[in-house]
Design an enzyme around this catalytic site. Structure first.
Site, PDB file in Angstrom:
ATOM      1  N   THR A  16      28.650   8.318  -2.961  1.00 31.48           N
ATOM      2  CA  THR A  16      29.671   8.386  -2.275  1.00 31.48           C
ATOM      3  C   THR A  16      30.203   6.986  -1.158  1.00 31.48           C
ATOM      4  OG1 THR A  16      29.788   9.523  -0.399  1.00 31.48           O
ATOM      5  CG2 THR A  16      30.628  10.642  -2.117  1.00 31.48           C
ATOM      6  N   SER A 257      29.033   5.787   9.743  1.00 31.05           N
ATOM      7  CA  SER A 257      30.012   6.477   8.786  1.00 31.05           C
ATOM      8  C   SER A 257      29.846   5.313   7.878  1.00 31.05           C
ATOM      9  CB  SER A 257      31.031   6.831   9.251  1.00 31.05           C
ATOM     10  OG  SER A 257      32.367   5.773   9.034  1.00 31.05           O
ATOM     11  N   LYS A 258      30.212   5.804   6.453  1.00 32.78           N
ATOM     12  CA  LYS A 258      30.029   5.073   5.033  1.00 32.78           C
ATOM     13  C   LYS A 258      30.442   3.690   5.493  1.00 32.78           C
ATOM     14  CE  LYS A 258      27.109   7.426   1.975  1.00 32.78           C
ATOM     15  NZ  LYS A 258      27.105   9.023   0.951  1.00 32.78           N
ATOM     16  N   ARG A 259      31.468   3.883   6.379  1.00 38.04           N
ATOM     17  CA  ARG A 259      32.702   2.867   6.201  1.00 38.04           C
ATOM     18  C   ARG A 259      32.040   2.137   6.606  1.00 38.04           C
ATOM     19  NH1 ARG A 259      35.691   7.207   7.540  1.00 38.04           N
ATOM     20  NH2 ARG A 259      36.759   8.008   5.256  1.00 38.04           N
ATOM     21  N   ASP A 260      30.978   2.147   7.006  1.00 37.27           N
ATOM     22  CA  ASP A 260      30.692   0.979   8.149  1.00 37.27           C
ATOM     23  C   ASP A 260      29.209   0.399   7.506  1.00 37.27           C
ATOM     24  OD1 ASP A 260      30.508   1.251  11.250  1.00 37.27           O
ATOM     25  OD2 ASP A 260      29.995   2.806  10.986  1.00 37.27           O
TER      26      ASP A 260
END
Ligand code: GLU
Length: 316
Positions: A16, A257-260
């Site tokens: 994801t 988070s994956k957003r990092d």
């Protein structure tokens, strides 16, 4: 009863997003635990959440892990005796297990939408935490009303937690903790309204079928473990051992988070870091080596033992 081969380990990323430093450290630790005990290491791609799965991420994740110097004996790109190693190709197996739970009377269909659950939790005098299920569809009459309220909605399936569901999670880093699940608050979804297996079901079926003996994963999944133990027991499968490793935190003390994404491999590569530099950084962040050490996973393994992590402050 399926007997897990002692020590088979695994890493199970969800495509994801791309792997950030936190996921990479978890992968490295999972690899170290498995290799330390001379075990096979399995790579499983957890892409059942089709809506959140991103094109090309699965391949990039494998490439990133290989760039670091990790290897696996079984996985999507190398095959193995328990193939396929991609969850979206294992749906028939999950459906079969859903049927088993239905036949055992462990489940009930649930027509509640997220909004229904949130509303019930925020009602005045509600004893529920926001995360809990209000139990509406446990009761056939109320379930029928919910069904009519949400016309055309397919049901999800929830596991009916009863007073027998007291479990003890024995975590290698945290020790044993008794967990008292309470129904209906903890009645969890095993099959989603969109007709796909929920994470809890898929992960248990896969860990059992792939004969995983030890699960090393991020501490964000610690709370899922009692639910998974309930499923292992219900199927008559022996549960693996668990090790929940701390999450890497960002400078504000929050988990990455994956957003990092900026902290992912591509950014590190563009800063000129080598695989040995990144492995050293990951290992130093949990006290396995001194800061600024450069080493390969194999070199790290030579000095590794699980005891080095037990009781250690594993920070960022
Ligand atoms: N696929 C999950 C994730 O990437 C991990 C599942 C697990 O290790 O049990 O967060």
């Amino acid at each position: 009863m399926t007997q897990p081969v002692q020590g088979r380990g695994r890493f199970a990323p969800s495509p994801t997003g791309l792997l950030h430093l936190g996921n990479l450290r978890t992968a490295l630790l999972a690899w170290l635990f498995a290799r330390y005990s001379g075990a096979s290491f399995v790579l499983r791609m957890e892409d059942i959440d089709r809506q959140r799965t991103r094109q090309g991420h699965a391949e990039q994740i494998l490439a990133d892990l290989r760039w670091l110097g990790l290897d696996w004996d079984e996985g999507p790109d190398v095959g193995g005796p328990f193939a396929p190693y991609v969850q979206s190709e294992r749906t028939a197996l999950y459906a079969e297990h859903l049927e088993r739970l239905i036949a055992a009377g462990d489940l009930y269909p649930c027509y509640c939408s997220r909004t229904d659950i949130a509303e019930a939790a925020s009602a005045p005098h509600s004893p529920l935490s926001a995360a809990g299920y209000p139990g509406t569809c446990r009761d056939p009459e109320r379930r029928e009303r919910q069904k009519q309220r949400n016309p055309g909605r397919e049901p999800s399936y929830r596991f009916r937690i009863t007073e027998q569901h007291v479990t003890s999670t024995d975590d290698r880093l945290r020790g044993a903790t008794a967990v008292h699940l309470t129904g209906p608050k903890d009645d969890f979804v095993v099959w989603r309204a969109d007709g796909t297996a929920a994470y809890q079901l898929a992960v248990v079926v896969d860990d059992a079928m792939m004969q995983v003996g030890e699960v090393v994963r991020g501490a964000d999944l610690y709370e899922s473990t009692p639910l998974q133990l309930v499923l292992f027991r219900s199927f008559g499968y022996r549960a693996p051992r668990y090790v929940h490793v701390p999450l890497w935190q960002n400078t504000e003390g929050k988990r990455l988070s994956k957003r990092d994404g900026s902290a992912g491999i591509a950014a590190l590569q563009s800063e000129g870091l080598t695989p040995a530099g990144v492995v050293g950084m990951l290992a130093a962040s949990c006290g396995l080596v001194e800061d600024k050490t450069e080493c390969s996973p194999r070199e790290l393994l030579a000095a590794f033992s699980p005891e080095l992590l037990i009781g250690a402050q594993v920070g960022a």
